[in-house]
Motif scaffolding. Structure first.
Motif, PDB file in Angstrom:
ATOM      1  N   ASP A  81       2.946  -1.951  -0.837  1.00 53.52           N
ATOM      2  CA  ASP A  81       4.327  -2.259  -1.194  1.00 53.52           C
ATOM      3  C   ASP A  81       5.099  -1.026  -1.646  1.00 53.52           C
TER       4      ASP A  81
ATOM      5  N   MET B  79       9.270  -4.735  -3.088  1.00 52.33           N
ATOM      6  CA  MET B  79       9.026  -3.392  -2.557  1.00 52.33           C
ATOM      7  C   MET B  79       9.536  -2.345  -3.526  1.00 52.33           C
TER       8      MET B  79
ATOM      9  N   TRP C 132       2.006  -6.007  -7.274  1.00 51.81           N
ATOM     10  CA  TRP C 132       2.190  -5.445  -5.944  1.00 51.81           C
ATOM     11  C   TRP C 132       0.958  -4.617  -5.596  1.00 51.81           C
TER      12      TRP C 132
END
Length: 215
Positions: A23, A1, A19
């Motif tokens: 995210d 994240m 990602w």
């Protein structure tokens, strides 16, 4: 994240993405003492434990406007963001200005920064402070003087050790530790006056660069 701090963003340069947009998270940072938004986050680096990041910030536009008007520029700050908040990231978070202990009258505008771990929860923090002290003897005639500020880190707190002034620090942009006694830093301009920097920017449009790395 990923955490987006005020103006940072996420993206994909092609190929298989590490990602997705889902995210990416935006977290607004506020100063815990003033309640105001922290404007102009310039740099970040992990603390020695790896459990958080230090942030350097100052409102460059407000500073330049104050200088142009002959007023005292507003100071910036240093903040510590614990990485644990990224588990369930809030929309905003209030952080203490760790540089407040320097004094409210200190001309403090932290630009690039670097952390060197000396133990599990201890280390050194170096910050390039862009001061607008036109009478600074280290760089006669300058309208902006860059001072290297050194701090000791204990956990998530810092204490000021000393400041280093040298003409070569003028326009210091970012830096990195080589060891506890040596640093390398970059300069984004060669000239130390506002007029000189403007001329360099104009020359840069024609391919004449002037960036430097200093050891």
């Amino acid at each position: 994240m990923l955490a987006s701090l005020l103006i940072a963003s996420c993206g994909d340069s092609g190929g298989e993405a590490a990602w997705t947009d889902a995210d990416c998270v935006r977290i607004a940072i506020r100063d815990a003492a003033t309640g105001k938004s922290v404007v102009g986050i310039e740099d970040m680096d992990h603390d020695p434990s790896g459990d958080g990041v230090f942030l350097s910030a100052y409102d460059r536009i407000a500073v330049e406007r104050a200088v142009d008007n002959g007023e005292a520029p507003p100071s910036g700050g240093l903040y510590h963001l614990p990485m644990g908040v990224l588990g369930e990231p809030p929309a905003e978070i209030a952080l203490d200005n760790l540089a407040a202990a320097l004094g409210s009258d200190r001309d403090f505008h932290p630009h690039g920064m670097a952390v060197l771990a000396t133990g599990p929860d201890a280390g050194l923090l170096a910050v390039l402070n862009r001061r607008y002290d036109i009478d600074d003897a280290a760089s006669p005639g300058a309208d902006m003087v860059t001072v290297l500020e050194l701090f000791a880190i204990e956990g998530a707190t810092i204490s000021h050790r000393h400041a280093v002034r040298h003409p070569l620090l003028c326009n210091g942009n970012d830096l990195a530790f080589l060891n506890p006694d040596e640093l390398v830093f970059t300069r984004d301009h060669d000239r130390c006056t506002q007029v000189g920097r403007a001329l360099e920017d104009a020359a840069g449009a024609f391919g004449f660069g002037s960036g430097q790395v200093v050891l």
